[in-house]
Design a protein around this motif. Sequence first.
Motif, PDB file in Angstrom:
ATOM      1  N   GLY A   1       0.756  -1.246  -0.151  1.00  0.00           N
ATOM      2  CA  GLY A   1      -0.136   0.270   0.220  1.00  0.00           C
ATOM      3  C   GLY A   1       1.011   1.780   0.242  1.00  0.00           C
ATOM      4  N   MET A   2       1.550   1.362   0.601  1.00  0.00           N
ATOM      5  CA  MET A   2       2.835   2.496   1.122  1.00  0.00           C
ATOM      6  C   MET A   2       3.468   2.735  -0.375  1.00  0.00           C
ATOM      7  N   GLN A   3       3.149   4.220  -0.880  1.00  0.00           N
ATOM      8  CA  GLN A   3       4.140   4.708  -1.677  1.00  0.00           C
ATOM      9  C   GLN A   3       4.589   6.140  -1.798  1.00  0.00           C
ATOM     10  N   VAL A   4       5.923   6.333  -2.180  1.00  0.00           N
ATOM     11  CA  VAL A   4       7.135   7.124  -2.240  1.00  0.00           C
ATOM     12  C   VAL A   4       6.158   8.452  -2.084  1.00  0.00           C
ATOM     13  N   GLY A   5       6.251   9.193  -0.888  1.00  0.00           N
ATOM     14  CA  GLY A   5       5.465  10.397  -1.181  1.00  0.00           C
ATOM     15  C   GLY A   5       3.657  10.538  -0.416  1.00  0.00           C
ATOM     16  N   ASP A   6       3.296   9.505   0.174  1.00  0.00           N
ATOM     17  CA  ASP A   6       2.131   9.170   0.664  1.00  0.00           C
ATOM     18  C   ASP A   6       2.573   9.831   2.166  1.00  0.00           C
ATOM     19  N   LEU A   7       1.787  10.285   3.243  1.00  0.00           N
ATOM     20  CA  LEU A   7       1.931  11.041   4.022  1.00  0.00           C
ATOM     21  C   LEU A   7       1.566  10.292   5.574  1.00  0.00           C
ATOM     22  N   ALA A   8       1.791  10.083   6.547  1.00  0.00           N
ATOM     23  CA  ALA A   8       1.728   9.344   8.010  1.00  0.00           C
ATOM     24  C   ALA A   8       1.538  10.268   9.446  1.00  0.00           C
ATOM     25  N   LEU A   9       0.459   9.872  10.475  1.00  0.00           N
ATOM     26  CA  LEU A   9       0.427  10.315  11.231  1.00  0.00           C
ATOM     27  C   LEU A   9       1.442   9.256  11.858  1.00  0.00           C
ATOM     28  N   PHE A  10       2.394  10.352  12.912  1.00  0.00           N
ATOM     29  CA  PHE A  10       3.199   9.870  13.865  1.00  0.00           C
ATOM     30  C   PHE A  10       2.923   9.236  15.294  1.00  0.00           C
ATOM     31  N   TRP A  11       3.047   7.974  15.705  1.00  0.00           N
ATOM     32  CA  TRP A  11       1.765   8.377  16.707  1.00  0.00           C
ATOM     33  C   TRP A  11       3.297   7.662  18.104  1.00  0.00           C
ATOM     34  N   HIS A  12       3.314   8.448  19.080  1.00  0.00           N
ATOM     35  CA  HIS A  12       4.421   7.604  20.948  1.00  0.00           C
ATOM     36  C   HIS A  12       3.161   6.984  21.035  1.00  0.00           C
ATOM     37  N   SER A  13       4.142   5.831  20.819  1.00  0.00           N
ATOM     38  CA  SER A  13       2.950   4.419  21.912  1.00  0.00           C
ATOM     39  C   SER A  13       3.763   4.195  23.061  1.00  0.00           C
ATOM     40  N   SER A  14       3.679   2.883  24.048  1.00  0.00           N
ATOM     41  CA  SER A  14       4.125   2.303  24.802  1.00  0.00           C
ATOM     42  C   SER A  14       4.894   3.205  25.958  1.00  0.00           C
ATOM     43  N   CYS A  15       4.098   4.658  25.898  1.00  0.00           N
ATOM     44  CA  CYS A  15       4.489   5.613  26.642  1.00  0.00           C
ATOM     45  C   CYS A  15       4.062   6.493  27.527  1.00  0.00           C
ATOM     46  N   PRO A  16       3.710   7.725  28.903  1.00  0.00           N
ATOM     47  CA  PRO A  16       2.915   7.774  29.383  1.00  0.00           C
ATOM     48  C   PRO A  16       2.223   8.945  28.869  1.00  0.00           C
ATOM     49  N   GLU A  17       2.364   9.393  27.789  1.00  0.00           N
ATOM     50  CA  GLU A  17       1.283   9.965  26.931  1.00  0.00           C
ATOM     51  C   GLU A  17       1.299   9.466  25.251  1.00  0.00           C
ATOM     52  N   PRO A  18       0.223   8.572  25.072  1.00  0.00           N
ATOM     53  CA  PRO A  18       0.327   7.689  24.090  1.00  0.00           C
ATOM     54  C   PRO A  18      -0.639   9.012  22.958  1.00  0.00           C
ATOM     55  N   GLY A  19      -0.062   9.328  21.801  1.00  0.00           N
ATOM     56  CA  GLY A  19      -1.143   9.260  20.177  1.00  0.00           C
ATOM     57  C   GLY A  19      -0.462  10.287  19.515  1.00  0.00           C
ATOM     58  N   VAL A  20      -0.870  10.204  18.666  1.00  0.00           N
ATOM     59  CA  VAL A  20      -0.550  11.320  17.216  1.00  0.00           C
ATOM     60  C   VAL A  20       0.357  12.588  18.102  1.00  0.00           C
ATOM     61  N   VAL A  21       1.931  12.597  17.150  1.00  0.00           N
ATOM     62  CA  VAL A  21       2.580  13.624  17.473  1.00  0.00           C
ATOM     63  C   VAL A  21       3.419  14.287  16.586  1.00  0.00           C
ATOM     64  N   GLY A  22       2.875  13.696  14.724  1.00  0.00           N
ATOM     65  CA  GLY A  22       3.950  14.846  14.246  1.00  0.00           C
ATOM     66  C   GLY A  22       3.176  14.212  12.735  1.00  0.00           C
ATOM     67  N   VAL A  23       3.333  13.993  11.548  1.00  0.00           N
ATOM     68  CA  VAL A  23       3.712  13.737  10.714  1.00  0.00           C
ATOM     69  C   VAL A  23       4.880  13.446   9.375  1.00  0.00           C
ATOM     70  N   VAL A  24       5.337  12.280   8.893  1.00  0.00           N
ATOM     71  CA  VAL A  24       6.187  12.330   8.662  1.00  0.00           C
ATOM     72  C   VAL A  24       6.181  11.653   7.120  1.00  0.00           C
ATOM     73  N   ARG A  25       7.224  11.698   5.693  1.00  0.00           N
ATOM     74  CA  ARG A  25       6.626  11.330   4.782  1.00  0.00           C
ATOM     75  C   ARG A  25       7.335   9.917   4.474  1.00  0.00           C
ATOM     76  N   ILE A  26       6.076   8.796   3.728  1.00  0.00           N
ATOM     77  CA  ILE A  26       6.980   7.817   2.946  1.00  0.00           C
ATOM     78  C   ILE A  26       8.317   8.757   1.929  1.00  0.00           C
ATOM     79  N   VAL A  27       9.353   8.242   2.056  1.00  0.00           N
ATOM     80  CA  VAL A  27      10.857   8.992   1.437  1.00  0.00           C
ATOM     81  C   VAL A  27      11.002   7.552   0.169  1.00  0.00           C
ATOM     82  N   ALA A  28      11.260   6.457   1.003  1.00  0.00           N
ATOM     83  CA  ALA A  28      12.099   5.072   0.079  1.00  0.00           C
ATOM     84  C   ALA A  28      10.367   4.088   0.406  1.00  0.00           C
TER      85      ALA A  28
END
Length: 152
Positions: free
Chosen positions: A43-70
Motif C-alpha cells: 500500500g505505501m508509496q513514496v510521497g504518502d503521508l503518515a501520522l506519527f504516533w508515540h506508543s508505549s509511553c506515558p502520553e501516547p498519541g499522534v505527535v507529528g507527520v512524516v512522509r514516506i521517502v523510500a
Amino acid sequence: MNYWLMKSEPDDLSIADLAAAPGKAFEWTGVRNYQARNYMRDGMQVGDLALFWHSSCPEPGVVGVVRIVAPAHPDSTQFEPDSPYYDPKSSLESPRWLGVDVAYERTLPLMSPATLRAIPGLEAMQVLKRGNRLSITPVSPAEWALIVGERG
C-alpha cells in the motif's frame, strides 16, 4: 496519495529525533506483524503521508507527520544477531520483514486516544478500535482531514 498511521516508541524513535534531522531519511524498522508488513509492501508509496504516533509511553498519541521517502525494502535489523528484531529464519535471499524510509514533515500538538475518540467522524478509525495492536494502519482521507485539518 495514501495516508497512514505509524506507531513508534519514543525511546526507539521519536518525533523529536526526526525534527532534529530535517530532510534525513530514517529506516522504519522492527515491524514484526504480517498485516503491518503487507501495508508497507502493498500500500505505501513514496510521497504518502503518515501520522506519527508515540506508543508505549506515558502520553501516547499522534505527535507529528512524516512522509514516506523510500519504498518497502528488507528491514536491516532482521539480519543483525544483536538486534532485538533479529529473525534467524530470515535470509538475504528471502527476507521476511520489510521497512520503509520516512522523513520529518512537522510536529503536531499531542492528540491522545481520548482526544481522538471525542472527535466526531473518527469512530471507525482503526487505531482507536478495541484490541488494535497494529503498528501501521491506514487512515482515510476524511480521518486525515479531521486530525491534520488545515495544517495539510
